[in-house]
Design an enzyme around this catalytic site. Structure first.
Site, PDB file in Angstrom:
ATOM      1  N   CYS A  25       0.840  -1.198   0.000  1.00  7.74           N
ATOM      2  CA  CYS A  25       0.000   0.000   0.000  1.00  7.74           C
ATOM      3  C   CYS A  25       0.885   1.262   0.000  1.00  7.74           C
ATOM      4  CB  CYS A  25      -0.997  -0.023   1.156  1.00  7.74           C
ATOM      5  SG  CYS A  25      -2.406   1.097   0.888  1.00  7.74           S
ATOM      6  N   HIS A  83      -3.804  -5.249   1.090  1.00 11.96           N
ATOM      7  CA  HIS A  83      -3.257  -5.635   2.388  1.00 11.96           C
ATOM      8  C   HIS A  83      -3.372  -7.121   2.696  1.00 11.96           C
ATOM      9  CE1 HIS A  83      -2.509  -1.548   3.963  1.00 11.96           C
ATOM     10  NE2 HIS A  83      -3.543  -1.207   3.222  1.00 11.96           N
ATOM     11  N   GLU A 125      -1.629  -8.728   4.770  1.00 14.79           N
ATOM     12  CA  GLU A 125      -1.421  -8.909   6.210  1.00 14.79           C
ATOM     13  C   GLU A 125      -2.719  -8.797   7.004  1.00 14.79           C
ATOM     14  OE1 GLU A 125      -1.251  -4.436   5.820  1.00 14.79           O
ATOM     15  OE2 GLU A 125      -0.803  -6.186   4.585  1.00 14.79           O
TER      16      GLU A 125
END
Length: 222
Positions: A93, A200, A202
């Site tokens: 990002c 994202h 994660e």
């Protein structure tokens, strides 16, 4: 000995905890590297096996998303950043925006979303390119991975005369959240070592998806 990962922390970074947790879960030793310590010479950016630039709003996105941090990497930390680019590097990002501004992928840009506003999609679908042999994508070619999208300046735009990238991820055609050229959601450098993506992993709900890229990066340096 566990592989080490330097996670760059800048004013405005806000995804470091999830990113550190993901690397730790796949057997690495992640270490936060604070910009102030790097600039003071108290720490180094290039003393780990992997560099990760996580998401957030570095320096408040003043002058453009990732612009100030990218300039810092090209100037005060240029030698260290250049060394990091000879090893696996991932930008997520805002980290992707910083890597672009830092020159990892030649003349490409990430512009304001075509909708003109921030997009937040919890279940964004990403198709992994089948031809890209980057170590970050090992064993994932052709798979569709679902993880959140959350950005306002993610519209990928290449300069056809100076781009130095390979496609890593694409949005499905009917669900491109930002208007990116050719539905591109992530790219690698030509040598595959640097990997940048707007969304994202994660934060993915599915553990296998959440850790897939991080596990590949760590495996590449074992």
């Amino acid at each position: 000995m566990k592989p080490t990962v330097n996670v760059l922390y800048l004013p405005g970074t806000n995804c470091q905890e999830e990113t550190v947790a993901a690397f730790a879960a796949v057997g690495a030793t992640p270490r936060l590297r604070f910009a102030a310590d790097l600039l003071a010479g108290a720490e180094r950016l290039d003393d780990a096996d992997i560099l990760c630039i996580p998401g957030g709003f570095s320096f408040g996105d003043h002058l453009g998303a990732g612009a100030v941090a990218g300039a810092l990497l090209r100037s005060h930390l240029a030698d260290q950043f250049e060394t990091c680019r000879t090893r696996p590097l991932i930008g997520i990002c805002n980290g992707f925006q910083i890597a672009v501004r830092g020159g990892c992928f030649g003349k490409v840009g990430l512009k304001v979303n075509s909708s003109g506003t921030f997009r937040n999609e919890e279940n964004q679908r990403h198709v992994v390119d089948e031809e890209n042999d980057s170590p970050w994508l090992t064993g994932l070619g052709g798979q569709t991975l679902v993880f959140p999208c959350a950005h306002g300046e993610g519209r990928f735009h290449p300069d056809s005369t100076g781009a130095e990238y390979r496609v890593a991820l694409r949005y499905e055609k009917e669900s491109n959240p930002d208007g990116s050229f050719d539905n591109i959601a992530g790219i690698t450098s030509l040598d595959g070592l640097s990997f940048g993506l707007m969304d994202h992993p994660e934060r993915a709900v599915d553990r296998e998806v959440r850790l897939a890229f991080f596990e590949n990066g760590v495996r590449a340096v074992r």
